[in-house]
Design a protein around this motif. Sequence first.
Motif, short mmCIF file in Angstrom:
data_model
loop_
_atom_site.label_atom_id
_atom_site.label_comp_id
_atom_site.label_asym_id
_atom_site.label_seq_id
_atom_site.Cartn_x
_atom_site.Cartn_y
_atom_site.Cartn_z
N LYS A 1 11.99 -15.05 1.40
CA LYS A 1 10.97 -16.06 1.18
C LYS A 1 10.22 -15.89 -0.14
O LYS A 1 9.78 -16.87 -0.75
CB LYS A 1 9.97 -16.06 2.34
N THR A 2 10.05 -14.63 -0.58
CA THR A 2 9.29 -14.39 -1.82
C THR A 2 10.19 -14.34 -3.05
O THR A 2 9.70 -14.48 -4.18
CB THR A 2 8.52 -13.06 -1.73
N GLY A 3 11.49 -14.10 -2.84
CA GLY A 3 12.39 -14.00 -3.98
C GLY A 3 12.36 -12.64 -4.64
O GLY A 3 13.01 -12.41 -5.65
N VAL A 4 11.59 -11.71 -4.05
CA VAL A 4 11.50 -10.35 -4.59
C VAL A 4 12.64 -9.52 -4.01
O VAL A 4 12.95 -9.61 -2.82
CB VAL A 4 10.15 -9.71 -4.23
N ARG A 5 13.27 -8.71 -4.86
CA ARG A 5 14.38 -7.87 -4.42
C ARG A 5 13.95 -6.42 -4.30
O ARG A 5 13.57 -5.80 -5.28
CB ARG A 5 15.54 -7.98 -5.40
N GLY A 6 13.97 -5.91 -3.10
CA GLY A 6 13.64 -4.50 -2.89
C GLY A 6 12.17 -4.26 -2.61
O GLY A 6 11.30 -4.98 -3.14
N ARG A 7 11.89 -3.25 -1.77
CA ARG A 7 10.50 -2.95 -1.40
C ARG A 7 9.69 -2.45 -2.58
O ARG A 7 8.47 -2.63 -2.62
CB ARG A 7 10.46 -1.94 -0.25
N TYR A 8 10.33 -1.84 -3.57
CA TYR A 8 9.57 -1.36 -4.73
C TYR A 8 9.08 -2.53 -5.57
O TYR A 8 8.08 -2.43 -6.26
CB TYR A 8 10.43 -0.41 -5.57
N GLY A 9 9.81 -3.63 -5.51
CA GLY A 9 9.33 -4.84 -6.19
C GLY A 9 8.07 -5.38 -5.53
O GLY A 9 7.17 -5.90 -6.21
N LEU A 10 7.96 -5.22 -4.20
CA LEU A 10 6.77 -5.65 -3.48
C LEU A 10 5.61 -4.70 -3.75
O LEU A 10 4.46 -5.11 -3.91
CB LEU A 10 7.06 -5.71 -1.98
N ALA A 11 5.91 -3.39 -3.74
CA ALA A 11 4.85 -2.38 -3.90
C ALA A 11 4.37 -2.28 -5.32
O ALA A 11 3.23 -1.91 -5.55
CB ALA A 11 5.36 -1.03 -3.42
N GLN B 1 0.81 -1.22 0.00
CA GLN B 1 0.00 0.00 0.00
C GLN B 1 0.85 1.27 0.00
O GLN B 1 0.33 2.37 0.03
CB GLN B 1 -0.92 0.01 1.22
N GLY B 2 2.19 1.10 -0.02
CA GLY B 2 3.07 2.26 -0.11
C GLY B 2 3.53 2.82 1.22
O GLY B 2 4.10 3.92 1.27
N PHE B 3 3.32 2.08 2.31
CA PHE B 3 3.73 2.57 3.63
C PHE B 3 5.26 2.54 3.77
O PHE B 3 5.92 1.63 3.27
CB PHE B 3 3.12 1.69 4.74
N LYS B 4 5.80 3.52 4.49
CA LYS B 4 7.21 3.53 4.82
C LYS B 4 7.43 2.75 6.12
O LYS B 4 6.48 2.49 6.86
CB LYS B 4 7.70 4.97 5.00
N ASN B 5 8.68 2.39 6.39
CA ASN B 5 8.97 1.57 7.58
C ASN B 5 8.46 2.21 8.87
O ASN B 5 7.91 1.52 9.74
CB ASN B 5 10.47 1.34 7.69
#
Length: 229
Positions: free
Chosen positions: A219-229, A191-195
């Motif tokens: 666990k997800t294999g995604v690199r970086g928070r922008y990849g999650l967002a 949702q774009g929240f910061k830490n």
Amino acid sequence: MTNLIERNRPFSSGPNDGRADQDVRTVSIDVRTVSICDTQPVTAEGIRTLLSDCPDLKFEQAIDSLGRAMEMLRESPPSVVVVDKAFGIQTILEWLTELRAADADLLTRTGIVIWGVSVTEAEALRFLQAGARGILRKTATIPMLTACLRSVAAGRTWMEDCVFRDSGRSERYPRSELTAREQQVLELVEQGFKNKDIAVDLGIRPGTVKIHLKHIFEKTGVRGRYGLA
């Protein structure tokens, strides 16, 4: 706590010559009192301003801790108490349990509304099972907020529809290996929240958020928070 306010309104029994009738009709308004327990005082002031335009809802007081909220419920219970989810999910659940153990009628006299920036369906159900009667997001519209307060004050249970809709969205990443807390962190990152904001919403330290993110990336294999967002 309920108050009655009587207002006099002009009443005309039929056609006249343009002069207002002297008779008035008394209208009684059932006023419900609302208090807020929030980590941010400015939020309480916003609710106070909002309720000033609602004749049937009266802002009672603002408090900044669950301990003070318990004292208020024992001494002068309002109709509704809005509790900030940022105090921490487990802390609030334990507080609700303590309320019921101290006096079974406390949660009958006063309806508890839990509100937060983000609330999942699983969290909402846990709050309701513990004794809360309302679930609301801080992004809710003003009509939605007042509808929630009125319903809970009347003894009904109320939950925002989007809590269920968002929980039913398709999964973009494999989450079976994520812990419950890691899933909460992931949803807020999406949702774009910061830490810092995530830490406040979940009631944990920013350093703990970083640790959860590290585990999520692994666990997800995604690199970086922008990849999650």
